[in-house]
Motif scaffolding. Structure first.
Motif, PDB file in Angstrom:
ATOM      1  N   HIS A  34      -9.005 -18.760   7.025  1.00 41.10           N
ATOM      2  CA  HIS A  34      -8.520 -17.486   7.563  1.00 41.10           C
ATOM      3  C   HIS A  34      -7.239 -17.187   6.800  1.00 41.10           C
ATOM      4  CE1 HIS A  34      -7.667 -14.503  10.684  1.00 41.10           C
ATOM      5  NE2 HIS A  34      -6.504 -15.079  10.943  1.00 41.10           N
ATOM      6  N   ASP A 101     -12.984 -18.463  16.124  1.00 44.00           N
ATOM      7  CA  ASP A 101     -13.203 -17.469  17.182  1.00 44.00           C
ATOM      8  C   ASP A 101     -12.351 -17.782  18.405  1.00 44.00           C
ATOM      9  OD1 ASP A 101     -15.041 -16.137  15.578  1.00 44.00           O
ATOM     10  OD2 ASP A 101     -16.795 -17.031  16.557  1.00 44.00           O
ATOM     11  N   GLN A 104      -8.762 -16.822  17.799  1.00 43.23           N
ATOM     12  CA  GLN A 104      -8.497 -15.387  17.891  1.00 43.23           C
ATOM     13  C   GLN A 104      -8.131 -14.963  19.314  1.00 43.23           C
ATOM     14  OE1 GLN A 104      -8.138 -13.077  15.556  1.00 43.23           O
ATOM     15  NE2 GLN A 104      -8.518 -14.604  13.969  1.00 43.23           N
ATOM     16  N   HIS A 109      -1.768 -17.117  19.996  1.00 39.92           N
ATOM     17  CA  HIS A 109      -2.049 -16.140  18.944  1.00 39.92           C
ATOM     18  C   HIS A 109      -1.781 -14.727  19.451  1.00 39.92           C
ATOM     19  CE1 HIS A 109      -5.074 -13.823  16.359  1.00 39.92           C
ATOM     20  NE2 HIS A 109      -4.135 -14.215  15.523  1.00 39.92           N
TER      21      HIS A 109
END
Length: 134
Positions: A34, A101, A104, A109
């Motif tokens: 990422h 995932d 996220q 975050h």
């Protein structure tokens, strides 16, 4: 004497295992990367940079999903193919897309985004899954 040699050998073995475990952590996980580029609103502002760096560091210190973490700035390598217009880069690796995932939606975050999004005017993300281990 034999006992001392066994103890010494055990200490050396444990030290080597510890060293290799630490060394292994520093390698990029080839499963999923990422890569995020940030352009700050005021890249020349020392105050904005400090706020961004502190928020990012705080977030990454508690985030539980990335396997490796890298925060960078443009390297100053002026070549036609190099885009050095960003202010900061963030490169994270994950053991799987599923881990990314979860990241996220991770509270840490989301807090980082909420705390810092006023500092940037552009973010570009490149996600990749690995196909070859080098």
């Amino acid at each position: 004497m034999k006992y001392r040699l066994l103890v010494l050998a055990g200490i050396i073995l444990l030290s080597c295992q510890s060293f290799y475990a630490q060394e292994e952590k520093s390698y990029l996980d080839h499963s999923f990367t990422h890569v995020v580029y940030f352009w700050l609103n005021n890249p020349e502002s020392a105050e904005d940079r400090k706020a961004f760096e502190q928020s990012l560091s705080k977030f990454l210190s508690v985030s539980k999903y990335p396997k490796t973490k890298f925060i960078g700035v443009p390297a100053g390598t002026p070549r036609e193919v190099v885009d050095g217009s960003f202010t900061y880069s963030l490169i994270l690796s994950f053991s799987s897309k599923e881990e990314q995932d979860l990241y996220q939606e991770e509270k840490a975050h989301l807090i980082f985004i909420e705390e810092s999004e006023h500092l940037w005017n552009k973010v570009v993300v490149y996600d990749s899954v690995g196909i070859l281990k080098t």
